[in-house]
Design a protein around this motif. Sequence first.
Motif, PDB file in Angstrom:
ATOM      1  N   SER A  59      31.997  32.522  38.189  1.00 49.06           N
ATOM      2  CA  SER A  59      32.989  33.548  38.501  1.00 49.06           C
ATOM      3  C   SER A  59      34.079  33.560  37.431  1.00 49.06           C
ATOM      4  N   ILE A  60      34.609  34.757  37.171  1.00 51.83           N
ATOM      5  CA  ILE A  60      35.638  34.934  36.141  1.00 51.83           C
ATOM      6  C   ILE A  60      36.954  35.324  36.809  1.00 51.83           C
ATOM      7  N   PHE A  61      38.005  34.601  36.430  1.00 56.30           N
ATOM      8  CA  PHE A  61      39.357  34.824  36.954  1.00 56.30           C
ATOM      9  C   PHE A  61      40.266  35.230  35.807  1.00 56.30           C
ATOM     10  N   GLU A  62      41.007  36.314  35.991  1.00 59.20           N
ATOM     11  CA  GLU A  62      41.997  36.713  34.985  1.00 59.20           C
ATOM     12  C   GLU A  62      43.372  36.278  35.463  1.00 59.20           C
ATOM     13  N   GLY A  63      44.020  35.460  34.656  1.00 58.26           N
ATOM     14  CA  GLY A  63      45.349  34.973  34.991  1.00 58.26           C
ATOM     15  C   GLY A  63      46.424  35.732  34.234  1.00 58.26           C
ATOM     16  N   GLU A  64      47.506  36.026  34.934  1.00 57.80           N
ATOM     17  CA  GLU A  64      48.689  36.598  34.289  1.00 57.80           C
ATOM     18  C   GLU A  64      49.690  35.458  34.154  1.00 57.80           C
ATOM     19  N   ASN A  65      50.044  35.167  32.919  1.00 56.86           N
ATOM     20  CA  ASN A  65      50.872  34.009  32.605  1.00 56.86           C
ATOM     21  C   ASN A  65      52.200  34.447  32.015  1.00 56.86           C
TER      22      ASN A  65
END
Length: 180
Positions: A59-65
């Motif tokens: 699974s791919i998770f996009e993080g906003e940092n």
Amino acid sequence: MTTSILDSRPLFELGAEIHIAASADKIYSIVSDMKRHSEWSSELQDGKWLSGEPGQVGSIFEGENFRSDDIVSWAPLIRGIWHTKSEVVETTPGRAFRWKIHSKTGEPQELTWSFLIEPTEDGATLSQTFRMGYASPGIHEITKDMDEADKRKFIADWTAKMTRDITETLGKIKVVVEKD
């Protein structure tokens, strides 16, 4: 000819651990929920699953940092909001949760974050580790105009920052898990 610090293998390999008065399964259920990482991360503010079943291998998770101006302030780091894509690479309930950060081109890098859980008589020990096997494209971009002394200073400063972050993260996770 002197070998650059950027040729070190691994470039980073660090971590810390903390005892938590909770079961390994409870700890795993919390640390494997990447949407919750913003509760304790020094940089992750939010995120969303882009593909796959949340928290499952592949699974791919996009993080906003977010990174403030005072973090290793002398180096040309990304400041403000930036995004990462992470791929879950190990899910062993009650024991391990790992993910790799993808490059800007979408390829998994040799850059792995891990939570490892070891049951104890009165709870469990939670470890968080960070490993970068080789200098990522991002590290090369940051250091491209630095001489070797500044590259070494950057790696030392970044190691200190990451060590602090991991220690603080584990302390925050302990509070979250023991309160839940």
